[in-house]
Design a protein around this motif. Structure first.
Motif, PDB file in Angstrom:
ATOM      1  N   ILE A 406       0.839  -1.211   0.000  1.00 41.90           N
ATOM      2  CA  ILE A 406       0.000   0.000   0.000  1.00 41.90           C
ATOM      3  C   ILE A 406       0.869   1.253   0.000  1.00 41.90           C
ATOM      4  CG2 ILE A 406      -1.657   1.323   1.374  1.00 41.90           C
ATOM      5  CD1 ILE A 406      -2.811  -1.396   2.294  1.00 41.90           C
ATOM      6  N   LYS A 407       1.967   1.195   0.745  1.00 41.29           N
ATOM      7  CA  LYS A 407       2.867   2.353   0.801  1.00 41.29           C
ATOM      8  C   LYS A 407       3.415   2.717  -0.569  1.00 41.29           C
ATOM      9  CE  LYS A 407       4.408   1.767   5.597  1.00 41.29           C
ATOM     10  NZ  LYS A 407       5.533   1.366   6.487  1.00 41.29           N
ATOM     11  N   THR A 408       3.644   1.696  -1.403  1.00 43.35           N
ATOM     12  CA  THR A 408       4.185   1.977  -2.744  1.00 43.35           C
ATOM     13  C   THR A 408       3.193   2.774  -3.586  1.00 43.35           C
ATOM     14  OG1 THR A 408       3.346  -0.134  -3.612  1.00 43.35           O
ATOM     15  CG2 THR A 408       5.593  -0.104  -2.738  1.00 43.35           C
ATOM     16  N   VAL A 409       1.874   2.634  -3.263  1.00 42.71           N
ATOM     17  CA  VAL A 409       0.859   3.390  -3.999  1.00 42.71           C
ATOM     18  C   VAL A 409       0.988   4.881  -3.709  1.00 42.71           C
ATOM     19  CG1 VAL A 409      -1.635   3.734  -4.290  1.00 42.71           C
ATOM     20  CG2 VAL A 409      -0.724   1.418  -3.973  1.00 42.71           C
ATOM     21  N   PHE A 410       1.362   5.215  -2.444  1.00 44.34           N
ATOM     22  CA  PHE A 410       1.376   6.610  -2.030  1.00 44.34           C
ATOM     23  C   PHE A 410       2.770   7.220  -1.919  1.00 44.34           C
ATOM     24  CE2 PHE A 410      -2.452   4.772   0.081  1.00 44.34           C
ATOM     25  CZ  PHE A 410      -3.415   5.533  -0.568  1.00 44.34           C
ATOM     26  N   HIS A 411       3.813   6.413  -2.141  1.00 44.17           N
ATOM     27  CA  HIS A 411       5.147   6.872  -1.768  1.00 44.17           C
ATOM     28  C   HIS A 411       5.604   8.122  -2.518  1.00 44.17           C
ATOM     29  CE1 HIS A 411       6.424   4.817  -5.463  1.00 44.17           C
ATOM     30  NE2 HIS A 411       7.552   5.516  -5.368  1.00 44.17           N
ATOM     31  N   HIS A 412       5.085   8.339  -3.732  1.00 47.66           N
ATOM     32  CA  HIS A 412       5.532   9.490  -4.516  1.00 47.66           C
ATOM     33  C   HIS A 412       4.739  10.765  -4.206  1.00 47.66           C
ATOM     34  CE1 HIS A 412       2.068   7.935  -6.670  1.00 47.66           C
ATOM     35  NE2 HIS A 412       1.963   9.103  -7.277  1.00 47.66           N
ATOM     36  N   LEU A 413       3.702  10.655  -3.343  1.00 50.22           N
ATOM     37  CA  LEU A 413       2.891  11.822  -3.017  1.00 50.22           C
ATOM     38  C   LEU A 413       3.482  12.608  -1.847  1.00 50.22           C
ATOM     39  CD1 LEU A 413      -0.723  10.317  -3.099  1.00 50.22           C
ATOM     40  CD2 LEU A 413       0.375  11.642  -4.889  1.00 50.22           C
ATOM     41  N   THR A 414       3.384  13.930  -1.947  1.00 53.36           N
ATOM     42  CA  THR A 414       3.739  14.750  -0.784  1.00 53.36           C
ATOM     43  C   THR A 414       2.577  14.707   0.207  1.00 53.36           C
ATOM     44  OG1 THR A 414       2.732  16.770  -1.657  1.00 53.36           O
ATOM     45  CG2 THR A 414       5.039  16.320  -2.274  1.00 53.36           C
ATOM     46  N   LYS A 415       2.814  15.216   1.420  1.00 53.01           N
ATOM     47  CA  LYS A 415       1.753  15.236   2.427  1.00 53.01           C
ATOM     48  C   LYS A 415       0.565  16.057   1.933  1.00 53.01           C
ATOM     49  CE  LYS A 415       2.019  17.727   6.250  1.00 53.01           C
ATOM     50  NZ  LYS A 415       2.410  18.187   7.608  1.00 53.01           N
ATOM     51  N   ASP A 416       0.828  17.217   1.351  1.00 53.49           N
ATOM     52  CA  ASP A 416      -0.259  18.070   0.857  1.00 53.49           C
ATOM     53  C   ASP A 416      -1.056  17.379  -0.230  1.00 53.49           C
ATOM     54  OD1 ASP A 416       0.395  20.045   2.611  1.00 53.49           O
ATOM     55  OD2 ASP A 416       1.540  21.257   1.189  1.00 53.49           O
ATOM     56  N   GLU A 417      -0.359  16.674  -1.139  1.00 55.22           N
ATOM     57  CA  GLU A 417      -1.057  15.959  -2.218  1.00 55.22           C
ATOM     58  C   GLU A 417      -1.928  14.837  -1.658  1.00 55.22           C
ATOM     59  OE1 GLU A 417       2.108  16.475  -5.928  1.00 55.22           O
ATOM     60  OE2 GLU A 417       2.365  14.852  -4.465  1.00 55.22           O
ATOM     61  N   LEU A 418      -1.419  14.143  -0.639  1.00 60.93           N
ATOM     62  CA  LEU A 418      -2.195  13.060  -0.031  1.00 60.93           C
ATOM     63  C   LEU A 418      -3.450  13.608   0.643  1.00 60.93           C
ATOM     64  CD1 LEU A 418      -2.479  10.091   0.707  1.00 60.93           C
ATOM     65  CD2 LEU A 418      -1.027  10.503   2.710  1.00 60.93           C
ATOM     66  N   ILE A 419      -3.304  14.749   1.337  1.00 58.00           N
ATOM     67  CA  ILE A 419      -4.455  15.373   1.989  1.00 58.00           C
ATOM     68  C   ILE A 419      -5.500  15.785   0.956  1.00 58.00           C
ATOM     69  CG2 ILE A 419      -5.207  17.429   3.280  1.00 58.00           C
ATOM     70  CD1 ILE A 419      -2.541  17.199   4.854  1.00 58.00           C
ATOM     71  N   GLU A 420      -5.042  16.379  -0.147  1.00 60.66           N
ATOM     72  CA  GLU A 420      -5.963  16.796  -1.220  1.00 60.66           C
ATOM     73  C   GLU A 420      -6.750  15.597  -1.743  1.00 60.66           C
ATOM     74  OE1 GLU A 420      -6.806  19.692  -2.339  1.00 60.66           O
ATOM     75  OE2 GLU A 420      -5.377  20.913  -1.204  1.00 60.66           O
ATOM     76  N   LYS A 421      -6.083  14.472  -1.918  1.00 60.69           N
ATOM     77  CA  LYS A 421      -6.747  13.281  -2.440  1.00 60.69           C
ATOM     78  C   LYS A 421      -7.735  12.693  -1.416  1.00 60.69           C
ATOM     79  CE  LYS A 421      -3.258  11.887  -5.815  1.00 60.69           C
ATOM     80  NZ  LYS A 421      -4.197  11.836  -6.977  1.00 60.69           N
ATOM     81  N   LEU A 422      -7.347  12.741  -0.137  1.00 59.79           N
ATOM     82  CA  LEU A 422      -8.257  12.268   0.900  1.00 59.79           C
ATOM     83  C   LEU A 422      -9.532  13.111   0.948  1.00 59.79           C
ATOM     84  CD1 LEU A 422      -5.771  11.539   3.838  1.00 59.79           C
ATOM     85  CD2 LEU A 422      -7.226   9.864   2.701  1.00 59.79           C
ATOM     86  N   ILE A 423      -9.361  14.434   0.843  1.00 63.84           N
ATOM     87  CA  ILE A 423     -10.515  15.339   0.862  1.00 63.84           C
ATOM     88  C   ILE A 423     -11.414  15.078  -0.346  1.00 63.84           C
ATOM     89  CG2 ILE A 423     -11.230  17.754   0.619  1.00 63.84           C
ATOM     90  CD1 ILE A 423      -8.750  18.495   2.318  1.00 63.84           C
ATOM     91  N   ALA A 424     -10.813  14.922  -1.504  1.00 67.44           N
ATOM     92  CA  ALA A 424     -11.575  14.655  -2.720  1.00 67.44           C
ATOM     93  C   ALA A 424     -12.352  13.340  -2.600  1.00 67.44           C
ATOM     94  CB  ALA A 424     -10.638  14.617  -3.924  1.00 67.44           C
ATOM     95  N   ASN A 425     -11.682  12.340  -2.015  1.00 69.91           N
ATOM     96  CA  ASN A 425     -12.348  11.046  -1.833  1.00 69.91           C
ATOM     97  C   ASN A 425     -13.518  11.170  -0.856  1.00 69.91           C
ATOM     98  OD1 ASN A 425     -12.379   8.271  -0.072  1.00 69.91           O
ATOM     99  ND2 ASN A 425     -12.002   7.882  -2.244  1.00 69.91           N
ATOM    100  N   TYR A 426     -13.328  11.952   0.219  1.00 73.68           N
ATOM    101  CA  TYR A 426     -14.400  12.162   1.190  1.00 73.68           C
ATOM    102  C   TYR A 426     -15.603  12.797   0.510  1.00 73.68           C
ATOM    103  CZ  TYR A 426     -17.064  14.334   4.960  1.00 73.68           C
ATOM    104  OH  TYR A 426     -18.078  14.744   5.800  1.00 73.68           O
ATOM    105  N   MET A 427     -15.346  13.787  -0.341  1.00 71.58           N
ATOM    106  CA  MET A 427     -16.432  14.494  -1.007  1.00 71.58           C
ATOM    107  C   MET A 427     -17.177  13.592  -1.979  1.00 71.58           C
ATOM    108  SD  MET A 427     -14.642  18.222  -1.576  1.00 71.58           S
ATOM    109  CE  MET A 427     -16.130  19.039  -2.151  1.00 71.58           C
ATOM    110  N   LEU A 428     -16.453  12.700  -2.632  1.00 68.04           N
ATOM    111  CA  LEU A 428     -17.113  11.732  -3.536  1.00 68.04           C
ATOM    112  C   LEU A 428     -17.988  10.772  -2.746  1.00 68.04           C
ATOM    113  CD1 LEU A 428     -14.177  10.843  -5.977  1.00 68.04           C
ATOM    114  CD2 LEU A 428     -16.344  11.929  -6.607  1.00 68.04           C
ATOM    115  N   GLN A 429     -17.494  10.353  -1.590  1.00 66.35           N
ATOM    116  CA  GLN A 429     -18.237   9.380  -0.782  1.00 66.35           C
ATOM    117  C   GLN A 429     -19.461  10.004  -0.118  1.00 66.35           C
ATOM    118  OE1 GLN A 429     -17.493   6.119  -0.553  1.00 66.35           O
ATOM    119  NE2 GLN A 429     -15.774   6.388  -1.934  1.00 66.35           N
ATOM    120  N   ASN A 430     -19.482  11.329   0.044  1.00 71.77           N
ATOM    121  CA  ASN A 430     -20.555  11.989   0.773  1.00 71.77           C
ATOM    122  C   ASN A 430     -21.411  12.914  -0.113  1.00 71.77           C
ATOM    123  OD1 ASN A 430     -20.129  11.433   3.910  1.00 71.77           O
ATOM    124  ND2 ASN A 430     -18.116  11.583   2.947  1.00 71.77           N
ATOM    125  N   LYS A 431     -21.448  12.603  -1.390  1.00 70.47           N
ATOM    126  CA  LYS A 431     -22.297  13.410  -2.306  1.00 70.47           C
ATOM    127  C   LYS A 431     -23.767  13.213  -1.977  1.00 70.47           C
ATOM    128  CE  LYS A 431     -19.706  14.308  -6.515  1.00 70.47           C
ATOM    129  NZ  LYS A 431     -19.598  14.046  -7.952  1.00 70.47           N
TER     130      LYS A 431
END
Length: 431
Positions: A406-431
């Motif tokens: 799983i770490k290899t999936v995220f290893h190239h992301l910065t912390k800010d990029e990971l947060i942005e993706k988490l927020i986007a995923n949350y918004m998709l799940q809560n439409k």
């Protein structure tokens, strides 16, 4: 109005303890009550709202009227709940700091009776008790009340149903020439009947300004919501009060448990309190609340009269109480001792007529609380979701091989990029 307790006739040892507590100016109920209790011989009825200082109004004169050479019980104070009993015991014990010869005991229900029986075998002047426990002690012949000079019925309107059944048994143990002091926030017909049945014809009655006293420092507001919004609105409110302490009142124990569970899931620091909990659990939750380890207490009206925690910032009525008087006792938990308080009532549209009745009955002005819009509620829920993630404990049962994958999936992301993706995923799940 008398400007000091010394002018009311309070003795120097008690004045010394009051000064240390920074209690220097009598409240209206204290100013009117203390001289009567000290100087008259009559029964007394005092009407005053929660938070007006009734405990000192009767507690200070009682301490002064005790004959310390007489080692028997001379005053009995009956209270509706153990929580209130604990509060009164603590207050009167503090008032008597410089009267070491006066002995005070608390004998309320919900805890083992044997230690109380042992305590009463020692010289005791003042007893604070719940009616049921006092009757139990009487039946066991563990308490002697034949030299009692004063009986106090505190918050009588809250325990009127209990008193109707038990007061006869208690009064039979008391001398006929005793004095009875009754304190209440309201005067329903059942209380008038108690006064008629158990107090003298020459009873002195007084009341303070019943419409406003005890609520002058409280900002009363209400908000109208749809049922589906209720939880989101209360969580938005609590987020805006982060770090502050307050109480949320619900109508039933089931509602208390459900709301407390939802708040805990969303990582609010809270505890539930209702009558079905054992006394040790109730004591532990109250101790955590008093010590600031819990910010929010979700409770039924059971505790409205027994909580005196300094510095409570707010009270929320998650459900409107059944009667206007109950609102006074709820809101009276905040705005105490001259501090500013805030009381928010959450309503549904069909309850607006009841709100108008409350305003007229209590003489209070309820302002409209600005309801957060849907965007604000969504943003707050996202913020709470982020707190859930932050406070989630790592799962140690997952295989290290899978973790590495799983770490290899995220290893190239910065912390800010990971947060942005988490927020986007949350918004998709809560439409």
């Amino acid at each position: 109005m008398k400007s000091s307790f010394s002018e009311l006739g309070i003795n120097p040892p008690i004045l010394k303890s009051l000064i240390e507590l920074n209690i220097t100016k009598p409240t209206e109920i204290q100013e009117k009550t203390i001289p009567i209790l000290l100087n008259k011989k009559d029964d007394f009825v005092g009407l005053a709202k929660t938070g007006t200082g009734k405990t000192a109004a009767f507690g200070l004169p009682i301490l002064q009227l005790i004959d310390s050479d007489n080692k028997n019980i001379q005053a009995v104070i009956l209270v509706p709940t153990r929580e209130l009993g604990h509060q009164i015991f603590a207050a009167i014990t503090t008032f008597s700091k410089y009267l070491p010869e006066i002995s005070i005991a608390s004998t309320c229900g919900g805890i083992p009776i044997k230690p109380q029986i042992e305590r009463l075998s020692q010289p005791t002047h003042v007893v604070i008790a719940t009616p049921g426990r006092l009757i139990d002690l009487i039946k066991r012949k563990a308490i002697q009340l034949d030299q009692t000079k004063i009986l106090v019925l505190d918050e009588a309107d809250e325990m009127v149903s209990i008193l109707k059944e038990s007061l006869d048994e208690i009064v039979q143990e008391l001398p006929k020439n005793r004095r009875t002091f009754l304190f209440s926030a309201t005067m329903p017909g059942t209380i008038k009947q108690l006064i008629q049945n158990y107090m003298s014809k020459n009873v002195i009655e007084l009341s303070v300004d019943m419409k406003t006293t005890g609520n002058l420092e409280i900002d009363h507001q209400f908000v109208v919501v749809e049922p589906i919004e209720k939880l989101d609105v209360i969580m938005h409110f609590l987020s805006s009060r982060e770090g502050q302490q307050g109480i949320i009142f619900c109508k039933t124990k089931a509602a208390v448990n459900k709301l407390a569970k939802n708040l805990a899931i969303n990582r609010f620091s809270c505890g539930a309190l209702h009558g079905s909990l054992t006394q040790p659990i109730r004591d532990r939750i109250m101790e955590q609340f008093r010590n600031g380890h819990i910010n929010v207490l979700v409770a039924t009206d059971l505790v409205a009269r027994g909580i005196d925690v300094a510095g409570l910032s707010f009270v929320v009525n998650y459900h409107l109480p059944d009667v206007p008087e109950a609102y006074i006792h709820r809101s009276g938990r905040t705005g105490r001792a001259g501090a500013k308080g805030f009381s928010l009532t959450i309503l549904q549209k069909e309850e607006l007529n009841e709100m108008e009745l409350f305003q007229n009955e209590l003489g209070l002005k309820f302002e409209k609380y600005k309801k957060p819009d849907s965007k604000s509620l969504e943003n707050n829920n996202m913020y709470l979701w982020s707190k859930q993630i932050f406070k989630t404990k790592p799962n140690t049962t997952i295989e290290s091989e899978l973790k590495d994958k799983i770490k290899t999936v995220f290893h190239h992301l910065t912390k800010d990029e990971l947060i942005e993706k988490l927020i986007a995923n949350y918004m998709l799940q809560n439409k």
